[in-house]
Design an enzyme around this catalytic site. Structure first.
Site, PDB file in Angstrom:
ATOM      1  N   ALA A 110       1.041  -1.212  -0.165  1.00  0.00           N
ATOM      2  CA  ALA A 110      -0.341   0.133   0.155  1.00  0.00           C
ATOM      3  C   ALA A 110       0.631   1.527  -0.176  1.00  0.00           C
ATOM      4  CB  ALA A 110      -0.689  -0.002   1.076  1.00  0.00           C
ATOM      5  N   ALA A 111       1.996   1.263   1.018  1.00  0.00           N
ATOM      6  CA  ALA A 111       2.801   2.215   0.315  1.00  0.00           C
ATOM      7  C   ALA A 111       2.740   3.040  -0.860  1.00  0.00           C
ATOM      8  CB  ALA A 111       4.204   1.978   1.368  1.00  0.00           C
ATOM      9  N   PRO A 112       3.471   4.400  -1.173  1.00  0.00           N
ATOM     10  CA  PRO A 112       2.918   5.269  -0.292  1.00  0.00           C
ATOM     11  C   PRO A 112       1.301   5.942   0.472  1.00  0.00           C
ATOM     12  CG  PRO A 112       3.525   6.432  -2.157  1.00  0.00           C
ATOM     13  CD  PRO A 112       3.479   5.111  -2.824  1.00  0.00           C
ATOM     14  N   GLY A 114      -1.155   5.975  -2.222  1.00  0.00           N
ATOM     15  CA  GLY A 114      -2.852   6.472  -3.594  1.00  0.00           C
ATOM     16  C   GLY A 114      -3.285   6.083  -3.609  1.00  0.00           C
ATOM     17  N   LYS A 115      -3.234   4.726  -3.996  1.00  0.00           N
ATOM     18  CA  LYS A 115      -4.076   4.063  -3.566  1.00  0.00           C
ATOM     19  C   LYS A 115      -5.354   3.365  -2.880  1.00  0.00           C
ATOM     20  CE  LYS A 115      -2.624   1.969  -8.089  1.00  0.00           C
ATOM     21  NZ  LYS A 115      -1.075   2.201  -8.076  1.00  0.00           N
ATOM     22  N   CYS A 231       3.029  -0.559 -12.417  1.00  0.00           N
ATOM     23  CA  CYS A 231       3.696   0.218 -13.137  1.00  0.00           C
ATOM     24  C   CYS A 231       4.686   0.133 -13.418  1.00  0.00           C
ATOM     25  CB  CYS A 231       3.736   1.196 -12.359  1.00  0.00           C
ATOM     26  SG  CYS A 231       5.159   1.747 -11.097  1.00  0.00           S
TER      27      CYS A 231
HETATM   28  C1  SAM Z   1       4.012  -0.166  -6.446  1.00  0.00           C
HETATM   29  S1  SAM Z   1       4.461  -0.199  -5.257  1.00  0.00           S
HETATM   30  C2  SAM Z   1       2.753   0.266  -3.824  1.00  0.00           C
HETATM   31  C3  SAM Z   1       2.165   1.530  -4.771  1.00  0.00           C
HETATM   32  C4  SAM Z   1       0.818   2.071  -3.871  1.00  0.00           C
HETATM   33  N1  SAM Z   1       0.229   1.105  -3.442  1.00  0.00           N
HETATM   34  C5  SAM Z   1       0.717   3.417  -3.770  1.00  0.00           C
HETATM   35  O1  SAM Z   1      -0.604   2.888  -4.590  1.00  0.00           O
HETATM   36  O2  SAM Z   1       0.760   4.423  -3.171  1.00  0.00           O
HETATM   37  C6  SAM Z   1       4.873  -2.103  -3.767  1.00  0.00           C
HETATM   38  C7  SAM Z   1       5.164  -1.744  -2.818  1.00  0.00           C
HETATM   39  O3  SAM Z   1       4.921  -2.904  -2.880  1.00  0.00           O
HETATM   40  C8  SAM Z   1       5.821  -3.156  -1.304  1.00  0.00           C
HETATM   41  N2  SAM Z   1       6.366  -4.018  -1.436  1.00  0.00           N
HETATM   42  C9  SAM Z   1       7.815  -5.418  -1.984  1.00  0.00           C
HETATM   43  N3  SAM Z   1       8.341  -6.282  -1.483  1.00  0.00           N
HETATM   44  C10 SAM Z   1       7.079  -6.815  -0.660  1.00  0.00           C
HETATM   45  C11 SAM Z   1       6.790  -8.168  -0.799  1.00  0.00           C
HETATM   46  N4  SAM Z   1       7.362  -9.494  -0.979  1.00  0.00           N
HETATM   47  N5  SAM Z   1       5.772  -8.158  -0.565  1.00  0.00           N
HETATM   48  C12 SAM Z   1       4.673  -7.177  -0.244  1.00  0.00           C
HETATM   49  N6  SAM Z   1       4.888  -5.829  -0.608  1.00  0.00           N
HETATM   50  C13 SAM Z   1       5.620  -5.541  -0.574  1.00  0.00           C
HETATM   51  C14 SAM Z   1       7.164  -1.363  -1.644  1.00  0.00           C
HETATM   52  O4  SAM Z   1       7.754  -2.111  -0.597  1.00  0.00           O
HETATM   53  C15 SAM Z   1       6.532  -0.584  -2.101  1.00  0.00           C
HETATM   54  O5  SAM Z   1       5.325  -0.044  -1.442  1.00  0.00           O
END
Ligand code: SAM
Length: 461
Positions: A110-112, A114-115, A231
């Protein structure tokens, strides 16, 4: 821009005749956009007040492009959570999740935020939203954004998908997997994404997505909906991840959905599996040379079956128990004196911090939780100090006393930087607002409005 040569070779193979148009898109500047927070404002109201030049994003009713001379990130409205600055194509997946007020929803990566904040807006404060992020520092930013956007029914956790799935077997109605990916759609916006890219990393991301998706599948109710998005343009992720998932999980299928102008169907010939699962053309690609956005991929997946009539999702430890009313009497007194609305739900105390968890919230014993619902405030000896999160969740009509500042005034900017204000009026807590959007708390005594804007959030604007 120095695009990796292995990336360019692969894109040329993928796109053929369209490759030149794709390359051209890197020459034009990128589009900047924001998404209005319907918890704070609506389109019509904001269009009247807006100091920015806005044009609508086709696939998100609250999404707008703003012009190059606009700086919405530096306006007090941003700190009041009136909008979230979000890349336009990244606004697409949540619409396809079809979130309804009252749903149980998980945003797994979920970070940061947006969704997550977009999902939270659609839930209108009803139901349970679990926003999870695996990386601690990113989870903290997520939590701050959940607070800024005034969400009241969101729980923020910092867990791995594996640990979460042990708690929530077939629990959620909707799950978003906005997967950690190779980020090829970020090259135009953040050049450093180029230097982190490699073919090996694409493979690694694809593998990681397989395991994240497996955990998500286990947490989804029968008949529930899972949206997978990235993305990136890499076919080993995107169509590849969806195809491998469907072969491992025959209980899922791809749902046919509407594609907005400029969106393209996904490509069955990019699945890379034998056999190619049915329906791959129902996945959706957003290309930077076909629409105004940096690019995204999404697939809407549904789990077959129905839950029996009266089915209640049960988490590992059942429903969270709240504290007794006598243990939050100071809050009640604050609510009576300073608010015009009443809060209902599960009251929780962490040390001296009081939270209001959404109704039926699962017990989260043993999980790393950053925010177990709406932060109400601090129980101090014999008094209550309201939290910033509470202020941001309120509208002026919810508070007994308000102090409204003008959005283009120096005062609003100084307030965000921690200055006190001179003000007449009754002693007590005041909801400080900017053009009617709540911004924080001030406490009035002796003609001085003491600033309670959190020290960690103060800034020069
Ligand atoms: C594309 S970003 C998410 C962006 C977010 N949904 C938004 O709209 O702001 C993907 C996220 O997955 C996290 N991530 C990295 N490795 C992961 C794992 N093994 N399992 C779950 N999440 C992971 C990352 O730290 C990152 O914050």
């Amino acid at each position: 821009m120095n695009l990796p040569s292995a990336f360019l070779t692969r894109m040329q193979e993928m796109l053929g005749e369209e490759y030149e148009a794709f390359l051209q898109s890197y020459e034009s500047g990128h589009y900047q956009s924001l998404r209005l927070n319907p918890r704070k404002t609506d389109r019509e109201e904001f269009m009247e007040k807006s100091p920015f030049h806005l044009t609508p994003v086709a696939w998100e009713k609250n999404g707008f492009y703003y012009s190059e001379e606009d700086t919405p990130g530096k306006h007090p409205y941003h700190e009041a959570g009136v909008y979230y600055i979000q890349e336009a194509s990244a606004m697409a997946p949540v619409g396809y999740l079809d979130v309804q007020p009252g749903d149980y929803v998980l945003d797994l990566c979920a970070a940061p935020g947006g969704k997550s904040t977009q999902i939270g807006a659609a839930m209108q404060g009803k139901g349970i939203l679990i926003c999870n992020e695996i990386h601690p520092a990113r989870a903290k930013i997520l939590s701050e954004n959940v607070e800024r956007m005034g969400l009241t029914n969101a729980v923020v956790t910092n867990e791995s998908p594996e640990r979460l799935s042990a708690y929530f077997p077939e629990y959620f109605d909707k799950i978003l997997v906005d997967a950690p990916c190779s980020g090829e759609g970020m090259f135009r916006k953040h050049e450093e994404a180029c230097s982190e890219w490699s073919p090996e990393n694409v493979e690694l991301c694809a593998k990681r997505q397989d395991s994240v998706l497996d955990e998500a599948a286990a947490m989804l109710k029968k008949g529930g909906r899972l949206v997978y998005s990235t993305c990136t343009f890499a076919l080993q992720e995107d169509e590849g991840s969806v195809a491998r998932f469907l072969l491992r999980h025959p209980e899922f299928s791809i749902k046919e959905t509407h594609r907005y102008d400029g969106m393209e169907p996904g490509r069955p010939d990019w699945a890379g599996t034998e056999p190619v699962p049915d329906g791959m053309e129902k996945t959706i690609r957003l290309w930077p040379h076909k629409l105004h956005g940096e690019g995204h991929f999404l697939a809407v997946l549904e789990k077959t079956g129905e839950v029996p009539e009266g089915y209640r999702a049960r988490s590992l430890y059942g429903i969270q128990k709240g504290i007794a009313p006598k243990d939050f009497a100071a809050w009640k007194e604050f609510e009576r004196e300073s608010l015009k609305k009443q809060f209902d739900g599960i009251f929780l105390l962490f040390g001296d911090q009081l939270y209001l968890a959404p109704k039926d919230m699962p017990a989260l014993k043993g999980l790393k939780v950053l925010r177990p619902g709406l932060h109400l405030g601090t129980m101090k000896k014999g008094r209550f100090e309201p939290a910033h999160a509470l202020a941001l969740s309120l509208s002026p009509k919810d508070a007994v006393h308000c102090c409204n500042l003008s959005g283009d005034s120096q005062e609003a900017r100084q307030w965000i930087n921690g200055m006190t204000l001179s003000k007449d009026g009754e002693k007590g807590w005041q909801l400080v607002c900017v053009d009617g959007y709540s911004l924080g708390w001030g406490k009035l005594a002796g003609g001085i409005l003491k600033n309670h804007y959190p020290k960690g959030l103060r800034k020069t604007m």
